[in-house]
Design an enzyme around this catalytic site. Sequence first.
Site, short mmCIF file in Angstrom:
data_model
loop_
_atom_site.label_atom_id
_atom_site.label_comp_id
_atom_site.label_asym_id
_atom_site.label_seq_id
_atom_site.Cartn_x
_atom_site.Cartn_y
_atom_site.Cartn_z
N ARG A 1 -0.76 -1.66 -1.18
CA ARG A 1 -0.48 -0.94 0.07
C ARG A 1 -1.44 -1.36 1.18
O ARG A 1 -1.06 -2.00 2.15
CB ARG A 1 -0.56 0.57 -0.19
CG ARG A 1 0.00 1.44 0.90
CD ARG A 1 -0.93 1.67 2.06
NE ARG A 1 -2.21 2.26 1.66
CZ ARG A 1 -3.24 2.37 2.48
NH1 ARG A 1 -3.17 1.91 3.73
NH2 ARG A 1 -4.39 2.90 2.07
N ASP A 2 -2.72 -1.07 1.02
CA ASP A 2 -3.67 -1.33 2.11
C ASP A 2 -3.83 -2.83 2.33
O ASP A 2 -4.08 -3.29 3.45
CB ASP A 2 -5.03 -0.70 1.77
CG ASP A 2 -5.84 -0.31 3.01
OD1 ASP A 2 -5.46 -0.70 4.12
OD2 ASP A 2 -6.86 0.38 2.85
N HIS B 1 -13.58 5.14 0.09
CA HIS B 1 -12.65 4.04 0.44
C HIS B 1 -13.36 3.22 1.50
O HIS B 1 -13.44 3.62 2.67
CB HIS B 1 -11.35 4.67 0.96
CG HIS B 1 -10.33 3.70 1.47
ND1 HIS B 1 -9.22 3.32 0.74
CD2 HIS B 1 -10.22 3.04 2.66
CE1 HIS B 1 -8.49 2.49 1.46
NE2 HIS B 1 -9.07 2.30 2.64
N CYS C 1 -6.29 -2.46 8.51
CA CYS C 1 -5.32 -1.51 9.05
C CYS C 1 -4.75 -2.10 10.33
O CYS C 1 -5.50 -2.48 11.23
CB CYS C 1 -5.99 -0.17 9.35
SG CYS C 1 -4.88 0.99 10.17
N ASN D 1 -10.39 -4.78 2.41
CA ASN D 1 -11.00 -3.72 1.61
C ASN D 1 -12.04 -4.33 0.68
O ASN D 1 -12.04 -5.53 0.41
CB ASN D 1 -9.93 -3.07 0.73
CG ASN D 1 -8.98 -2.20 1.51
OD1 ASN D 1 -9.19 -1.01 1.63
ND2 ASN D 1 -7.93 -2.80 2.07
P1 HMG Z 1 6.63 8.23 15.79
O1 HMG Z 1 7.24 7.04 16.46
O2 HMG Z 1 5.77 9.13 16.62
O3 HMG Z 1 7.65 9.16 15.02
O4 HMG Z 1 5.82 7.68 14.55
P2 HMG Z 1 9.15 9.49 15.11
O5 HMG Z 1 9.33 10.74 14.32
O6 HMG Z 1 9.60 9.47 16.55
O7 HMG Z 1 9.85 8.29 14.33
C1 HMG Z 1 10.06 7.01 14.86
C2 HMG Z 1 11.08 6.29 13.98
O8 HMG Z 1 10.54 6.10 12.68
C3 HMG Z 1 12.36 7.11 13.78
O9 HMG Z 1 13.41 6.17 13.61
C4 HMG Z 1 12.11 7.82 12.47
O10 HMG Z 1 13.27 8.17 11.78
C5 HMG Z 1 11.33 6.79 11.71
P3 HMG Z 1 14.56 6.00 14.73
O11 HMG Z 1 15.16 7.34 14.88
O12 HMG Z 1 13.84 5.55 15.96
O13 HMG Z 1 15.46 4.95 14.13
N1 HMG Z 1 10.44 7.38 10.72
C6 HMG Z 1 10.36 6.95 9.46
N2 HMG Z 1 10.99 6.00 8.79
C7 HMG Z 1 10.67 5.85 7.49
N3 HMG Z 1 9.73 6.58 6.86
C8 HMG Z 1 9.07 7.55 7.52
C9 HMG Z 1 9.38 7.77 8.87
N4 HMG Z 1 8.90 8.63 9.80
C10 HMG Z 1 9.56 8.38 10.93
N5 HMG Z 1 8.15 8.26 6.89
C11 HMG Z 1 4.79 7.90 12.40
C12 HMG Z 1 5.03 8.55 13.73
C13 HMG Z 1 3.72 8.70 11.69
C14 HMG Z 1 6.09 7.91 11.58
C15 HMG Z 1 4.33 6.44 12.64
O14 HMG Z 1 3.24 6.46 13.52
C16 HMG Z 1 3.91 5.73 11.39
O15 HMG Z 1 4.73 5.48 10.50
N6 HMG Z 1 2.63 5.36 11.31
C17 HMG Z 1 2.09 4.69 10.12
C18 HMG Z 1 0.92 3.82 10.49
C19 HMG Z 1 0.38 3.19 9.25
O16 HMG Z 1 1.06 3.08 8.24
N7 HMG Z 1 -0.87 2.73 9.33
C20 HMG Z 1 -1.53 2.09 8.20
C21 HMG Z 1 -1.79 3.03 7.06
S1 HMG Z 1 -3.20 4.08 7.30
C22 HMG Z 1 -4.54 3.11 6.79
O17 HMG Z 1 -4.39 1.94 6.52
C23 HMG Z 1 -5.88 3.76 6.62
C24 HMG Z 1 -6.25 4.02 5.16
O18 HMG Z 1 -6.23 2.83 4.40
C25 HMG Z 1 -7.66 4.63 5.09
C26 HMG Z 1 -8.65 3.81 5.92
O19 HMG Z 1 -8.97 2.68 5.54
O20 HMG Z 1 -9.04 4.34 6.96
C27 HMG Z 1 -5.27 5.02 4.50
MG MG Z 2 -7.90 1.39 4.29
#
Ligand code: HMG
Ligand code: MG
Length: 285
Positions: free
Chosen positions: A14-15, A206, A239, A248
């Site tokens: 994933r990450d 993490h 990220c 990572n």
């Molecule tokens: P948004 O644009 O504000 O939300 O995104 P929305 O509700 O308006 O949705 C936009 C579109 O996405 C819509 O589709 C939804 O249906 C769809 P449309 O109607 O335009 O066709 N949608 C989804 N589709 C599939 N699965 C879902 C989903 N939710 C909405 N779950 C949202 C808000 C949170 C969805 C967006 O910002 C997002 O997905 N962000 C994810 C960012 C991400 O994955 N970042 C990396 C992971 S975090 C990380 O790496 C840190 C970590 O490792 C720890 C660290 O190291 O710090 C964990």
């Molecule tokens: Mg991370």
Amino acid sequence: MVERRVTIVEVGPRDGLQNEPGFVPTALKLDLINRLAHAGLRRIEATAFVSPKWVPQMADHAEVMAGVTRQSAIAYSALVPNEKGAAAAITAGADALAVFTAASETFSRRNTNCSISEGITRFRPVMALAEKAGLPVRGYISCALDCPYEGTIAPEAVADVAARLFDLGCAEIAVSDTIGTGTPERTTRAFEATARHVPMAALAGHFHDTKNGALANVEAALALGVRVFDGAVGGLGGCPYAEGAPGNLATEKLVAWLEKAGWETNLNGAEIAKTAMWIRHRLKV
Ligand code: HMG
Ligand code: MG
């Protein structure tokens, strides 16, 4: 006697793969996950049920989750940002869920398009679905030490978010150094502050590994009693919403270091190292 057992959570599929410049074919993802299982990893974050518009690399989340070769001893978890993601992850067969927010408002908005409080409100239906399905939920706190937009983060800010996630029902809180610039001293302060609200046994570290600093942070957290750490095979990752976020902490590096220091991981370090070389070769990194 000090407990010498450490649990490693493998977050590479994933990450690691979320940050690849191109889409990694589903079959290669599944091959990677199955090799990690073979190397002894018992907690594997397999994919993210996030919006494919935001992270196209994880668009095949349902196929990945449904396609892994199941072993009853292994928990395959899914990162989810909201109810929609949680419902899809559960349908696809996730064994555990992970929600994610941040200790920095700016990062929360960049990563999930909402404030920290709004994000936590979005997790309520996630928790309800998880409870109904009998699945544990981990809560990540990004930018627990530094934020690429806000700079140094106060330990109290991390502790506050951790307390809210724990109250919500998260079984584990992953204190995350997203950009890998934290120091052992600040790691200690962040974990100490957090442990005033959440039992140490429910905390995980993490760490991203910008300048080879992650192991020093692991050491600092170990000294406080933290026993769960994340690794990404091959040091893959970053990220997409934290510019400059490095890979990572490599699982093979973490395991070799822990074993040398006398900690038990129950993992096959040689197999993990082999898998690291294999995936780096396949991804040309
Ligand atoms: P948004 O644009 O504000 O939300 O995104 P929305 O509700 O308006 O949705 C936009 C579109 O996405 C819509 O589709 C939804 O249906 C769809 P449309 O109607 O335009 O066709 N949608 C989804 N589709 C599939 N699965 C879902 C989903 N939710 C909405 N779950 C949202 C808000 C949170 C969805 C967006 O910002 C997002 O997905 N962000 C994810 C960012 C991400 O994955 N970042 C990396 C992971 S975090 C990380 O790496 C840190 C970590 O490792 C720890 C660290 O190291 O710090 C964990
Ligand atoms: Mg991370």
